[in-house]
Design a protein around this motif. Structure first.
Motif, short mmCIF file in Angstrom:
data_model
loop_
_atom_site.label_atom_id
_atom_site.label_comp_id
_atom_site.label_asym_id
_atom_site.label_seq_id
_atom_site.Cartn_x
_atom_site.Cartn_y
_atom_site.Cartn_z
N SER A 188 16.93 31.67 56.64
CA SER A 188 18.26 31.26 57.09
C SER A 188 18.50 31.64 58.54
O SER A 188 19.06 30.86 59.31
N SER A 189 18.07 32.84 58.91
CA SER A 189 18.22 33.28 60.29
C SER A 189 17.43 32.39 61.24
O SER A 189 17.93 32.01 62.31
N LEU A 205 19.25 24.80 55.67
CA LEU A 205 20.08 26.01 55.79
C LEU A 205 21.02 26.13 54.58
O LEU A 205 21.18 27.22 54.03
N THR A 206 21.60 25.03 54.17
CA THR A 206 22.46 25.05 52.98
C THR A 206 21.68 25.47 51.75
O THR A 206 22.13 26.32 50.97
N LYS A 229 20.71 29.28 51.95
CA LYS A 229 21.83 30.16 51.66
C LYS A 229 22.18 30.13 50.17
O LYS A 229 22.52 31.16 49.59
N PRO A 233 17.07 20.29 59.06
CA PRO A 233 17.38 21.73 59.15
C PRO A 233 18.76 22.06 58.61
O PRO A 233 18.96 23.12 58.01
N GLN A 234 19.76 21.17 58.81
CA GLN A 234 21.10 21.45 58.29
C GLN A 234 21.09 21.56 56.77
O GLN A 234 21.72 22.44 56.19
N ALA A 272 20.74 24.76 63.21
CA ALA A 272 21.02 24.11 61.94
C ALA A 272 22.46 24.33 61.48
O ALA A 272 22.94 23.61 60.61
N ALA A 273 23.14 25.33 62.04
CA ALA A 273 24.52 25.57 61.63
C ALA A 273 25.47 24.53 62.21
O ALA A 273 26.62 24.43 61.78
N CYS A 291 10.87 29.78 49.59
CA CYS A 291 10.82 29.35 50.99
C CYS A 291 9.83 28.20 51.17
O CYS A 291 10.11 27.24 51.90
N LEU A 336 16.60 29.27 60.76
CA LEU A 336 17.22 27.95 60.82
C LEU A 336 18.47 27.96 61.70
O LEU A 336 18.73 27.00 62.43
N ARG A 337 19.23 29.04 61.64
CA ARG A 337 20.41 29.13 62.52
C ARG A 337 20.00 29.11 63.97
O ARG A 337 20.70 28.54 64.83
#
Length: 402
Positions: free
Chosen positions: A199-200, A175-176, A179, A171-172, A207-208, A161, A202-203
């Protein structure tokens, strides 16, 4: 699984350029007092390192890494805080790095060396991911290894992390990466809780939502370019449009995956494509029936090209480069074909054509997460214009009664 410890606070302070809290006189600040060691109450369970990200948020303490992570770094090559404990986990690690432990495992009455057993497991593990996915995750894993090695840290999800935070990507992209590393740690049987928490988070920042997507190509523009191309390319382009498929899926087709080829109907089985072979063989999206415009052309081109083990050796990257040199196609990518087909269908639905959005979902071969009667997030993402998408989803048919 052994409890994972991390590196000294000073290490992360140097990495992130954070000044440690200062103690001023006898009356220390609340933040400084939190950093002082406290006696451990009897019977109190120690917080699991997997919750480091959440506990830091709740306690306000900026420390993510602890001293033991650095002190043990020299003795645990190749830099593990906790090695994979399962055979398949070690096989996945071998797939990523080529490292294999030199010991044996017992299978029934026979002793089998780990290199022999895990070589076979690594071959099986490789089928979990498509080749492009494997290369992306292998590259990310090697970057993580190099980053931790330079700083004397051991590899665990908590350190991963911090590594991702230090990359400086948007952020996009984060997130990739999160994951991907979460999938890698999970596949090796290691704790990936911090990466799932990241990931949570960032969403929740949006970021998603992709920064940009492939520009949808118009049908006539695509067909005009295809006119002067070889038969295999024309067959691939026509089928890619009619099946709303990715170029890689179509290019990898073999002739025996065409179950029926006539001038009125062409049936394709996607089971053996790189992504399709990992799917449930009984999913409804396994097959595509091609009818209407271009069907006769596809059948004629198939007769010219067959038999073939792979329809085309042209990759999506090569197609992108070809189009970049073509004035009429500059600005489009291989992904533009599928986006163009999906956008075309949703535009027709918005004008009142009797097309079911759920059949479009099935045509796109998207994962059916919500069950019958629900539309995949990926289908909505591909759908093109927001106005056409909103109309195609047909909520106007019920709001008219309210």
């Amino acid at each position: 699984m052994p409890v994972t410890k991390s590196a000294h606070p000073g290490a992360v302070n140097q990495i992130l350029h954070v000044r440690p809290p200062q103690v001023v006189g006898p009356h220390q600040t609340l933040r400084a007092r939190r950093d002082l060691p406290r006696p451990k109450p009897p019977g109190r369970a120690r917080a699991a390192p997997a919750l480091a990200c959440s506990s830091t948020l709740l306690s306000g303490c900026p420390t993510l890494l602890r001293p033991s992570n650095v002190s043990a770094a020299a003795s645990q090559a190749p830099g593990w805080a906790s090695r994979p404990q399962t055979a398949i986990g070690r096989a996945v690690h071998s797939l990523l790095t080529g490292w294999t432990p030199g010991r044996t495992i017992r299978t029934g009455e026979a002793l089998v060396t780990v290199p022999q057993a895990e070589a076979r497991l690594a071959a099986l593990a490789q089928t979990m991911w498509a080749e492009t996915t494997l290369q992306e995750r292998r590259g990310l894993w090697r970057r993580l290894q190099a980053w931790t090695s330079e700083r004397g840290l051991l590899i665990d999800a908590n350190v991963a992390c911090v590594f991702l935070a230090a990359t400086g990507v948007r952020p996009q992209g984060l997130l990739t990466y999160a994951k991907s590393l979460s999938a890698v740690f999970g596949s090796m049987g290691l704790d990936n809780s911090p990466l799932r928490v990241l990931s949570s988070a960032l969403r929740n920042t949006g970021a998603a939502v992709p920064l940009c997507q492939a520009t949808p190509v118009k049908k006539q523009t695509l067909l005009s370019w295809a006119e002067g191309q070889p038969a295999t390319i024309r067959l691939g382009v026509f089928l890619c449009w009619k099946a709303a498929a990715r170029w890689g899926e179509v290019a990898s087709l073999s002739s025996h995956q065409f179950l029926l080829v006539t001038a009125e109907e062409v049936i394709v089985d996607w089971m053996q494509t790189p992504k399709g072979r990992r799917r449930n063989p009984f999913r409804a999206s396994r097959f595509t029936v091609v009818k209407g415009h271009l069907t006769a052309e596809i059948a004629a081109l198939y007769q010219v090209c067959a038999p073939f083990r792979q329809l085309s050796a042209m990759t999506a990257t090569t197609l992108d480069a070809t189009w970049a040199r073509t004035p009429t196609m500059n600005g489009f990518s291989a992904h533009s074909i599928k986006r163009g087909a999906m956008t075309h269908l949703f535009a027709l639905m918005a004008r009142g054509e009797p097309i079911s959005p759920y059949l479009v979902d099935r045509l796109g071969k998207h994962e059916e997460k919500g069950g019958p009667g629900t539309l995949s997030d990926m289908t909505i993402r591909y759908g093109g214009g927001l106005v056409d998408m909103a109309r195609a989803l047909e909520t106007g048919k019920v709001t008219i009664f309210l």
